[in-house]
Scaffold this active site. Structure first.
Site, mmCIF file in Angstrom:
data_model
loop_
_atom_site.group_PDB
_atom_site.id
_atom_site.type_symbol
_atom_site.label_atom_id
_atom_site.label_comp_id
_atom_site.label_asym_id
_atom_site.label_seq_id
_atom_site.Cartn_x
_atom_site.Cartn_y
_atom_site.Cartn_z
ATOM 1 N N HIS A 111 17.468 -10.448 52.134
ATOM 2 C CA HIS A 111 16.748 -9.842 51.010
ATOM 3 C C HIS A 111 15.247 -10.189 51.014
ATOM 4 O O HIS A 111 14.397 -9.317 50.931
ATOM 5 C CB HIS A 111 17.351 -10.285 49.670
ATOM 6 C CG HIS A 111 18.832 -10.044 49.554
ATOM 7 N ND1 HIS A 111 19.455 -9.001 50.181
ATOM 8 C CD2 HIS A 111 19.810 -10.712 48.885
ATOM 9 C CE1 HIS A 111 20.753 -9.031 49.897
ATOM 10 N NE2 HIS A 111 20.999 -10.068 49.116
ATOM 11 N N GLN A 156 12.860 -8.362 39.221
ATOM 12 C CA GLN A 156 13.854 -8.444 38.154
ATOM 13 C C GLN A 156 13.751 -9.784 37.456
ATOM 14 O O GLN A 156 13.247 -10.727 38.067
ATOM 15 C CB GLN A 156 15.274 -8.247 38.708
ATOM 16 C CG GLN A 156 15.674 -9.359 39.679
ATOM 17 C CD GLN A 156 16.927 -9.057 40.471
ATOM 18 O OE1 GLN A 156 17.117 -7.950 40.926
ATOM 19 N NE2 GLN A 156 17.769 -10.052 40.621
HETATM 20 C C1 BG6 Z 1 23.807 -11.340 47.246
HETATM 21 C C2 BG6 Z 1 24.108 -12.809 47.427
HETATM 22 O O1 BG6 Z 1 23.528 -10.745 48.476
HETATM 23 O O2 BG6 Z 1 22.695 -11.213 46.397
HETATM 24 C C3 BG6 Z 1 24.376 -13.461 46.082
HETATM 25 O O3 BG6 Z 1 25.249 -12.950 48.260
HETATM 26 C C4 BG6 Z 1 23.228 -13.204 45.153
HETATM 27 O O4 BG6 Z 1 24.583 -14.841 46.236
HETATM 28 C C5 BG6 Z 1 22.896 -11.709 45.109
HETATM 29 O O5 BG6 Z 1 23.626 -13.649 43.871
HETATM 30 C C6 BG6 Z 1 21.650 -11.435 44.298
HETATM 31 O O6 BG6 Z 1 21.537 -10.077 44.056
HETATM 32 P P1 BG6 Z 1 20.845 -9.565 42.735
HETATM 33 O O7 BG6 Z 1 20.817 -8.084 42.878
HETATM 34 O O8 BG6 Z 1 21.684 -10.027 41.599
HETATM 35 O O9 BG6 Z 1 19.492 -10.184 42.717
#
Ligand code: BG6
Length: 482
Positions: free
Chosen positions: A241, A369
């Site tokens: 990410h 966010q």
């Molecule tokens: C996921 C991870 O890819 O992304 C999680 O495995 C994490 O551990 C999540 O909580 C976070 O995603 P978002 O959209 O809630 O920021």
């Protein structure tokens, strides 16, 4: 484009991801008119469930006004369920029959099939291969397959996975989801950078002093400790990410919005990143909360008692090209912190004019966010006859500016892109190779015999004590509002 009469098959239909993300995203698309009423959605999983039971489960995760049950019922009526194993042909044969019957009932001449794999990596290859063998329409239609991370555990396993999949599914048919690429603010980055001349002109090492990309979650690994222990925060959110956000922030203008043009530019950034300095990383693991009410990471029974699993990490890297040489990019990610927030902070170099300066560095904050926003911390004069200065914010909060707009869930955007056949917001195989190539030596060190012990931090705190000194040492200046 996949439009009318598409068959959408959700593998892992009874699992968490499907319930919480995939089906609600399909519902969102349905509600907004992007998923045709003539679609056919099939849930597939091992659990013995009836179609009714699956619909009931899904329903509890759909967000809708209480008076709009008609829309929900319409959506649920598109869904059916097939229970079957992942590794033997029976279930796939049923699936194929169901799709073929559907196509026949609609007089479909070109069969459109989307397979969504909301599955753990252990069954991933077998499902992809059975699907190709049994459920691919061949020359009678088009198939696309969406896969979820983790795409491997390190460089070698990622390449192995890739070499198993490549002969089955072409890059054209394969959509690797990194759901951060579907988030509204992340999708906005290229517009922001490439269509605003004042931002575009300031987007390099002459103007920018430091870039920080920060991911904070207010909860620990509750219930997923066993899974997380072999993963850690770096694989869980940083290698994927945060790295995706980084490449979008750092890439050159792709000139066209064509998927390959965009992904080519992202790849060039990855190639320019210098090998990480393993010694310049801050790692942490959360312990109990200060008041003792929240458990520490090691209190989880599913975790090894002496685990050195990293639940917090801060890493500084350099993009070694003409645009960025010398600018620190700090990536920071942690679980069980004081708040949930994902943001990008760009600090600009001072003009050098001290008489008109209060905030040392103008700072552009892009909040991904919660509550999407963009604001610029800057110097202004306080209104009045005197010439006192203040730090103020040029503020674009989506809540105020776009209160009437529906901001889609990341998965909605991405599934729609897949319907359209647009790969721009999906991960290409060479991106994976390069990012794993950078992270694998670091992970080997952190998981090897000489692994350093992560600094403990309290559940609900801002992270390890060393965080502020670490950030300052690496070029980020903490500035408070006056
Ligand atoms: C996921 C991870 O890819 O992304 C999680 O495995 C994490 O551990 C999540 O909580 C976070 O995603 P978002 O959209 O809630 O920021």
């Amino acid at each position: 484009e996949f439009k009318e009469n598409t068959s959408i098959v959700v593998f892992g239909a009874s699992g968490d991801l499907a319930k919480k993300k995939t089906f609600p995203a399909l519902f969102g698309l349905f509600r907004e008119g992007y998923l045709s009423k003539t679609s056919h959605i099939i849930g597939y999983a091992r659990s013995k469930l009836s179609t009714e039971e699956l619909r009931e489960r899904i329903k509890s995760y759909l967000k809708f006004p209480s008076d709009d049950t008609k829309l929900v019922d319409e959506f649920l009526s598109l869904i059916s369920y097939i229970a079957g194993p992942y590794d033997t042909p029976e279930g796939y044969e049923k699936l194929k029959d169901s799709i073929e019957q559907f196509d026949k009932s609609r007089n479909v001449t070109e069969s459109h099939r989307l397979f969504y794999l909301a599955l753990p990596p252990s069954v991933f290859t077998v499902v992809a291969s059975k699907l190709k063998e049994i459920c691919h329409p061949g020359s009678k239609g088009l198939a696309r397959i969406i896969v979820e991370k983790p795409f491997g555990h390190d460089l070698q396993s990622a390449q192995e996975l890739q070499s198993q999949l490549a002969p089955l599914w072409s890059e054209d048919e394969l959509y690797r989801i990194d759901h951060y690429l579907g988030k509204e603010m992340v999708k906005n980055l290229s517009v922001l950078r490439f269509s605003n001349s004042f931002i575009s002109a300031a987007w390099d090492s002459r103007s920018i002093a430091c870039v920080q990309i920060s991911f904070k979650e207010p909860f620990g690994t509750e219930g997923r400790g066993g899974y997380f222990d072999s993963i850690g925060i770096i694989r869980d959110v940083m290698q994927n990410h945060l790295f995706q956000v980084l490449t979008l922030l750092a890439m050159e203008d792709p000139k066209s919005s064509e998927a390959e043009a965009v992904r080519d530019e992202k790849v060039k950034v990855l190639k320019a990143i210098k090998k990480f300095d393993e010694k310049n990383i801050l790692i942490g693991q959360y312990g109990k909360s200060a008041d003792g009410t929240k458990p520490g990471y090691l209190d989880d029974d599913t975790v090894k008692p002496d685990s050195k699993c990293v639940t917090f990490a801060a890493l500084t890297l350099e993009v070694d090209n003409d645009r960025w040489r010398g600018v620190p990019f700090i990536l920071k990610a942690g679980k069980a912190l004081n708040e949930g927030k994902v943001e990008i902070r760009i600090q600009f170099k001072p003009t050098g004019d001290e008489s008109f300066t209060k905030v040392i560095r103008d700072e552009l904050v892009i909040r991904i966010q919660p509550n999407e926003a963009m604001y610029l911390k800057m110097n202004t004069k306080i209104p009045g006859v005197r010439s006192d200065l203040a730090i103020t914010e040029l503020d674009l909060s989506y809540k105020n500016r776009y209160s009437d707009f529906y901001i889609p869930e990341a998965y909605e955007s991405l599934i729609r892109d897949c319907f359209l056949g647009d790969h721009s917001n999906f991960v290409r195989d060479d991106e994976l190779d390069l990012s794993w190539g950078l992270f694998t030596p670091l992970l080997n060190y952190l998981e090897g015999p000489d692994a350093p012990t992560p600094e403990s931090y309290a559940y609900g705190s801002r992270g390890p004590q060393q965080l502020i000194p670490y950030l300052e040492k690496n070029g980020y200046v903490h500035q408070t509002k006056a």
